[in-house]
Design a protein around this motif. Structure first.
Motif, PDB file in Angstrom:
ATOM      1  N   ALA A   1       1.222  -6.111  -1.348  1.00  0.00           N
ATOM      2  CA  ALA A   1      -0.057  -6.179  -2.076  1.00  0.00           C
ATOM      3  C   ALA A   1      -0.988  -5.065  -1.580  1.00  0.00           C
ATOM      4  O   ALA A   1      -1.637  -4.381  -2.386  1.00  0.00           O
ATOM      5  CB  ALA A   1      -0.697  -7.552  -1.866  1.00  0.00           C
TER       6      ALA A   1
ATOM      7  N   GLN B   1      -6.903  -9.568  -6.125  1.00  0.00           N
ATOM      8  CA  GLN B   1      -6.015  -9.762  -4.980  1.00  0.00           C
ATOM      9  C   GLN B   1      -5.121 -10.999  -5.133  1.00  0.00           C
ATOM     10  O   GLN B   1      -3.962 -10.981  -4.738  1.00  0.00           O
ATOM     11  CB  GLN B   1      -6.813  -9.851  -3.675  1.00  0.00           C
ATOM     12  N   ARG B   2      -5.673 -12.048  -5.702  1.00  0.00           N
ATOM     13  CA  ARG B   2      -4.896 -13.284  -5.813  1.00  0.00           C
ATOM     14  C   ARG B   2      -3.687 -13.102  -6.730  1.00  0.00           C
ATOM     15  O   ARG B   2      -2.573 -13.499  -6.393  1.00  0.00           O
ATOM     16  CB  ARG B   2      -5.799 -14.410  -6.322  1.00  0.00           C
ATOM     17  N   ALA B   3      -3.917 -12.483  -7.876  1.00  0.00           N
ATOM     18  CA  ALA B   3      -2.815 -12.283  -8.833  1.00  0.00           C
ATOM     19  C   ALA B   3      -1.793 -11.293  -8.282  1.00  0.00           C
ATOM     20  O   ALA B   3      -0.582 -11.513  -8.387  1.00  0.00           O
ATOM     21  CB  ALA B   3      -3.365 -11.785 -10.161  1.00  0.00           C
TER      22      ALA B   3
ATOM     23  N   HIS C   1      -1.241 -10.462  -5.056  1.00  0.00           N
ATOM     24  CA  HIS C   1      -0.529 -11.070  -3.929  1.00  0.00           C
ATOM     25  C   HIS C   1       0.425 -12.154  -4.422  1.00  0.00           C
ATOM     26  O   HIS C   1       1.542 -12.295  -3.907  1.00  0.00           O
ATOM     27  CB  HIS C   1      -1.546 -11.636  -2.931  1.00  0.00           C
ATOM     28  N   GLY C   2      -0.005 -12.913  -5.433  1.00  0.00           N
ATOM     29  CA  GLY C   2       0.842 -13.979  -5.973  1.00  0.00           C
ATOM     30  C   GLY C   2       2.144 -13.440  -6.541  1.00  0.00           C
ATOM     31  O   GLY C   2       3.219 -13.991  -6.300  1.00  0.00           O
TER      32      GLY C   2
END
Lengths: 125, 184
Positions: free
Chosen positions: B65, B44-46, B48-49
């Motif tokens: 995302a 999720q972090r990558a 969303h980033g």
């Protein structure tokens, strides 16, 4: 220091800053939201399958009822006419109630019933 | 070390991590929603980033995302489980973000740098974010994937569906543009 060296150093500093920038913190409920949507899609697929089965059962019941009750209708329609009529009814029902692959599956199922019935009728004769 | 960090920083995975990373997509393909939730949590972090830096607006980045992960779930049948899930879902996220960007046609930048940045100077981080946002989308995506997320150029090229040489050119031009803007 040459201009080229200055530019290279500047780029190195920028690359170091980019590497330290990192990704922002994602929303805390992102996973929950995704899984809720996934569950809804799953439910939607299950509902479509249930709808196909229900519609197929209704179609089968209607055909089973119509054959003994209205043999005149069956005789009146030619083989091609029966297929066309059932295809038309099937398409209308599928188009109204379902969409995409569900409509196609329903159409195929109805076609299967028709061919089977015609086959059985042929055997009976 | 977390699997995401291993994957992001060079594509190397330890035996246990690789087993986990390979098993989860397969389990998800069999309809295991718990396994898919674990995959979403990991990436999720990558994802969303990338969406955040391509779209610039946190609400739209969140929606993009989410759309990417739902789309990935729907297309899991087409995923080759012998490959890494991360680059695959990132490719979907990139396509979703680019579609939204085309529809909208501009970038909205947050006034404050987002949490997670290791930049000690908030003003500096904002300047950097603004400089990234001013890049063309393809250069920006390449910069995010390679310089911010630390992916190999080959993997970035796969995500961006572009030849490696093209990605290297985008990175070269992006470095030049960032230098002109940040250190004129």
């Amino acid at each position: 220091m040459t201009r080229r060296e200055r530019d290279e150093r500047a780029e190195q500093r920028i690359l170091a800053r980019l590497a330290n920038l990192g990704d922002p913190e994602p929303p805390s409920d992102l996973v929950d939201e995704v899984m809720r949507e996934v569950a809804l899609r799953h439910l939607g697929s299950a509902r479509e399958i249930a709808l196909i089965l229900a519609a197929s059962a209704v179609a089968l019941a209607a055909i089973a009822t119509a054959i003994p009750v209205a043999p005149a209708l069956a005789d009146w329609l030619s083989t091609f006419g029966r297929i066309a009529l059932l295809a038309k009814v099937g398409t209308t029902i599928a188009g109204t109630l379902l969409s995409g692959w569900a409509a196609a599956a329903f159409g195929l199922l109805l076609l299967g019933f028709t061919v089977t019935l015609l086959g059985l009728k042929g055997v009976a004769r | 070390m977390h699997v995401a960090a291993l994957t992001l920083r060079g594509g190397w995975l330890s035996g246990a991590a690789r087993e986990e990373a390979v098993d989860e997509p397969r389990a998800a393909q069999r309809g295991d929603r718990g396994a898919y939730a674990a995959l979403v949590r990991r990436h999720q972090r990558a994802v969303h980033g990338l969406c955040y830096r391509l779209l610039g607006a946190s609400d739209e980045a969140r929606d993009a995302a989410q759309e990417a992960f739902v789309r990935a779930w729907e297309r899991l049948g087409t995923f080759d489980a012998s490959q890494q899930f991360g680059p695959w879902v990132m490719r979907i996220a990139h396509n979703v973000a680019i579609d939204r960007l085309r529809r909208r046609g501009r970038v909205v930048l947050q006034d404050e740098p987002q949490a997670g940045s290791a930049e000690t100077d908030p003003a500096g981080a904002l300047d950097l974010e603004r400089a990234i946002a001013a890049l063309p989308p393809s250069w920006r995506a390449a910069v995010i994937l390679v310089y911010v997320q630390g992916r190999p150029v080959r993997e970035a090229a796969g995500i961006l569906e572009a030849p490696e040489g093209t990605v290297l050119t985008w990175l070269h031009r992006a470095r030049h543009a960032l230098r002109e803007r940040l250190e004129p």
